[in-house]
Design an enzyme around this catalytic site. Structure first.
Site, PDB file in Angstrom:
ATOM      1  N   SER A 186      -4.332   6.109  -2.147  1.00 47.30           N
ATOM      2  CA  SER A 186      -3.334   5.898  -1.911  1.00 47.30           C
ATOM      3  C   SER A 186      -2.558   7.520  -1.525  1.00 47.30           C
ATOM      4  O   SER A 186      -1.757   7.520  -1.066  1.00 47.30           O
ATOM      5  CB  SER A 186      -2.183   5.358  -2.124  1.00 47.30           C
ATOM      6  OG  SER A 186      -1.760   5.843  -3.656  1.00 47.30           O
ATOM      7  N   HIS A 214      -4.067  -0.434   1.701  1.00 52.53           N
ATOM      8  CA  HIS A 214      -4.104   0.553   2.405  1.00 52.53           C
ATOM      9  C   HIS A 214      -5.201   0.910   3.604  1.00 52.53           C
ATOM     10  O   HIS A 214      -5.919   1.607   3.920  1.00 52.53           O
ATOM     11  CB  HIS A 214      -3.977   2.589   1.496  1.00 52.53           C
ATOM     12  CG  HIS A 214      -2.709   2.424   1.100  1.00 52.53           C
ATOM     13  ND1 HIS A 214      -1.965   3.376   1.957  1.00 52.53           N
ATOM     14  CD2 HIS A 214      -2.507   3.011  -0.041  1.00 52.53           C
ATOM     15  CE1 HIS A 214      -0.526   3.514   1.217  1.00 52.53           C
ATOM     16  NE2 HIS A 214      -0.948   3.802   0.118  1.00 52.53           N
ATOM     17  N   LYS A 245       2.388  -3.075   3.473  1.00 54.71           N
ATOM     18  CA  LYS A 245       2.148  -2.013   4.266  1.00 54.71           C
ATOM     19  C   LYS A 245       1.864  -1.907   6.073  1.00 54.71           C
ATOM     20  O   LYS A 245       2.709  -2.177   5.825  1.00 54.71           O
ATOM     21  CB  LYS A 245       1.003  -0.999   3.779  1.00 54.71           C
ATOM     22  CG  LYS A 245       1.317  -0.441   2.052  1.00 54.71           C
ATOM     23  CD  LYS A 245       0.394  -0.230   1.212  1.00 54.71           C
ATOM     24  CE  LYS A 245       1.042   0.576   0.031  1.00 54.71           C
ATOM     25  NZ  LYS A 245       0.480   0.684  -1.112  1.00 54.71           N
TER      26      LYS A 245
HETATM   27  C1  LIG Z   1       1.059  -0.429  -2.996  1.00 57.70           C
HETATM   28  C2  LIG Z   1       0.078   0.046  -3.427  1.00 57.70           C
HETATM   29  C3  LIG Z   1      -0.180  -1.267  -3.948  1.00 57.70           C
HETATM   30  C4  LIG Z   1       0.969  -2.087  -4.092  1.00 57.70           C
HETATM   31  O1  LIG Z   1       1.181  -2.870  -2.635  1.00 57.70           O
HETATM   32  P1  LIG Z   1       2.247  -3.433  -3.033  1.00 57.70           P
HETATM   33  O2  LIG Z   1       2.370  -4.828  -2.207  1.00 57.70           O
HETATM   34  O3  LIG Z   1       3.922  -2.823  -2.607  1.00 57.70           O
HETATM   35  O4  LIG Z   1       3.210  -4.256  -4.665  1.00 57.70           O
HETATM   36  C5  LIG Z   1      -1.518  -1.334  -4.622  1.00 57.70           C
HETATM   37  N1  LIG Z   1      -2.637  -1.081  -4.635  1.00 57.70           N
HETATM   38  C6  LIG Z   1      -2.618   0.271  -3.815  1.00 57.70           C
HETATM   39  C7  LIG Z   1      -4.094   0.900  -3.523  1.00 57.70           C
HETATM   40  C8  LIG Z   1      -1.251   0.505  -3.210  1.00 57.70           C
HETATM   41  O5  LIG Z   1      -1.697   1.757  -2.308  1.00 57.70           O
END
Ligand SMILES: *Cc1c(COP(=O)(O)O)cnc(C)c1O
Length: 398
Positions: A186, A214, A245
Site C-alpha cells: 500500500s 489494493h 478502495k
Molecule cells: C486499506 C488496507 C486494508 C484495510 O482495508 P479497510 O477496508 O480500509 O479496513 C487492509 N490491507 C491493506 C493492504 C490495505 O491497504
C-alpha cells in the site's frame, strides 16, 4: 487528575510536543465535497491524489441510486451481529457475488478489510504455529498475527530466498505455518512475487494468504486481483480483499474454500461480535461489482493514467521506488521535508498526503500519490507541474 494535580496522561502531551516540534503531527485534512478526482479539501478545490477511489465509484450515480433504494426498502441499520439476526438476504447475495468474482467456493464479508485480516489470521493460527510475514505487510495483518499468539517471523520485503530460510527453520517445530503477504503493497505500489511465494510455501506445506486490498478492482481481468493477474486461481488458500478502495464503499472479505468460510463463520471474532453492514453499504457494493463486469474500460483508464503520471514523475527526476501500480510514492527520506512537500503541493492546488513513520519505515518518508480512472489528462498535467515546482523549491529535485 491525580491527587498531586498532575495528569496521569501527561506523557501524551510530552510525546505530542515532540511530534509537533518535528513537524509531523497533523490533524487530518477535511473533505468538503464528495470523494472524487477534483475535490474540495479544507475549503479549497484541489486535484486529489490521495484517495483509494481508484475507479471513481465512491460517488457514482448508479451506486448512489442503489444505496438510496436499499435505504427505502430495508432501512438504515442491520440491527444485530451476523450470527444472531444481522444477516440480511443481500449479505448472502454479496458473498456469492464475491466468490464468483474471485473464482472461489465461498466468501465472507467483514466490516472492513482491517477486521477481515485481523479476524482471519487470529482465528486460524494459534500459539503452536508460526506466521511468516513480509516486512511491509499491512498493520491489520500484523495485528492479526499478534492476536493469534503464533510465533511471528518477518522476511525482508519480497525476498523469497529469505522466506525459504525462515520456512526451513520453522518446519520442524511448527504445528502449522502461514505465509502471508500483501498482493500490492500500500505504501510502495509494488507487487508481491506470488508465483514464487506459492511455490516455496507449498514445498513446506504452509498455508498461503494474500491481502489484495489494493489489487482488487485494479489488477487482473475485471479487477479480480493479484491471483488472477498471475494466473494462480485455486493455488492460494486465503484471499482477502476490501470493499473500501476500488469498490468505493466500505468493508472487507475473505474468499476461499467452503471449509475456510464455514470455519470463519464459527470462529472469526469480528464476524461473531460486531454488527454487520447496513443495507445501503451492501447494496452499493453489489452495484459496484455490476459495474466492474459491465464497464472494464474504467480499469483501462486507470492504467492509462497510471503510466502517464508515473512517467511524468520520473521525467522530473523523482525517486518513485519500485512501484508497478497506480500507487506511486515520491520518496523524500526526511520526514519534515516530506510534510513540507505535501504542504507546498496543497498551496499549488494538489492534495498528495505526506506519509511518515510508523506508516512507512524511518528514513523512507514520502508523498504518496494515487491516480484514479477519473483524473483527466489536464488534471495530471497540472499535478505534474505542481510537483516539479514544489520539488525544486524544497530541493527534492534539481
Ligand atoms: C486499506 C488496507 C486494508 C484495510 O482495508 P479497510 O477496508 O480500509 O479496513 C487492509 N490491507 C491493506 C493492504 C490495505 O491497504
Amino acid at each position: 487528575m491525580t491527587e498531586t494535580g498532575a495528569s496521569a496522561l501527561a506523557f501524551l502531551d510530552a510525546e505530542l510536543s515532540e511530534l509537533r516540534a518535528r513537524g509531523i503531527f497533523r490533524y487530518p485534512r477535511v473533505l468538503d465535497s464528495p470523494q472524487q478526482a477534483v475535490a474540495v479539501v479544507d475549503g479549497r478545490k484541489v486535484i486529489n491524489l490521495s484517495s483509494n477511489n481508484y475507479l471513481g465509484l465512491a460517488n457514482h450515480p448508479y451506486l448512489k441510486e442503489t444505496a438510496e433504494k436499499a435505504v427505502r426498502d430495508w432501512g438504515v441499520g442491520s440491527g444485530a451481529v451476523r450470527p444472531i439476526i444481522g444477516t440480511l438476504r443481500m449479505h448472502e447475495e454479496l458473498e456469492r457475488r464475491i466468490a464468483a468474482f474471485k473464482k472461489t467456493e465461498a466468501a465472507l464479508v467483514f466490516q472492513s478489510g482491517f477486521t477481515a485480516n485481523a479476524g482471519t489470521v487470529a482465528a486460524i493460527l494459534g500459539k503452536e504455529d508460526v506466521i511468516v510475514s513480509d516486512e511491509l505487510n499491512h498493520a491489520s495483518i500484523i495485528d492479526g498475527c499478534r492476536l493469534s499468539r503464533a510465533e511471528i517471523r518477518i522476511f525482508p520485503h519480497r525476498d523469497v530466498e529469505a522466506l525459504r530460510r525462515l520456512l526451513e527453520e520453522a518446519r520442524p517445530k511448527a504445528r502449522r505455518i502461514l505465509v502471508v503477504t500483501d498482493g500490492v503493497f500500500s505504501m510502495d505500489g509494488d507487487i508481491a512475487p506470488l508465483p514464487e511465494i506459492v511455490r516455496v510455501a507449498r514445498e513446506f506445506g504452509a498455508i498461503t494468504m494474500v491481502d489484495d486490498a489494493h489489487a482488487s478492482g485494479v489488477l487482473g481481468k475485471n479487477g479480480r486481483g493479484s491471483v488472477d493477474h498471475f494466473g494462480l486461481h485455486g493455488q492460494l488458500d486465503i484471499q482477502v480483499g476490501t470493499l473500501s478502495k476500488a469498490i468505493g464503499v466500505l468493508g472487507g472479505y475473505v474468499a476461499g474454500s467452503r471449509s475456510l468460510i464455514d470455519y470463519l463463520i464459527a470462529r472469526a471474532r469480528p464476524f461473531l461480535f460486531s454488527t454487520s453492514h447496513p443495507p445501503a453499504v451492501t447494496a452499493a457494493c453489489l452495484a459496484a461489482f455490476d459495474l466492474l463486469e459491465r464497464e472494464p474500460e474504467r480499469i483501462q483508464r486507470l492504467w492509462d493514467n497510471t503510466r502517464y503520471f508515473k512517467d511524468g514523475l520520473k521525467r522530473i527526476g523523482f525517486d518513485t521506488g519500485a512501484s508497478e501500480t497506480p500507487i506511486t510514492p515520491v520518496i523524500v527520506g526526511d520526514e519534515g521535508k516530506a510534510m513540507r512537500l505535501s504542504d507546498e503541493l496543497f498551496d499549488l492546488g494538489v492534495f498528495a498526503q505526506g506519509i511518515v513513520y510508523p506508516t512507512v519505515p524511518r528514513g523512507k518518508a514520502r508523498v504518496r500519490t494515487i491516480v484514479t480512472a477519473e483524473h483527466t489528462r489536464d488534471d495530471l498535467d497540472r499535478a505534474l507541474e505542481a510537483f516539479e515546482q514544489a520539488g525544486r523549491r524544497i530541493g527534492v529535485v534539481s
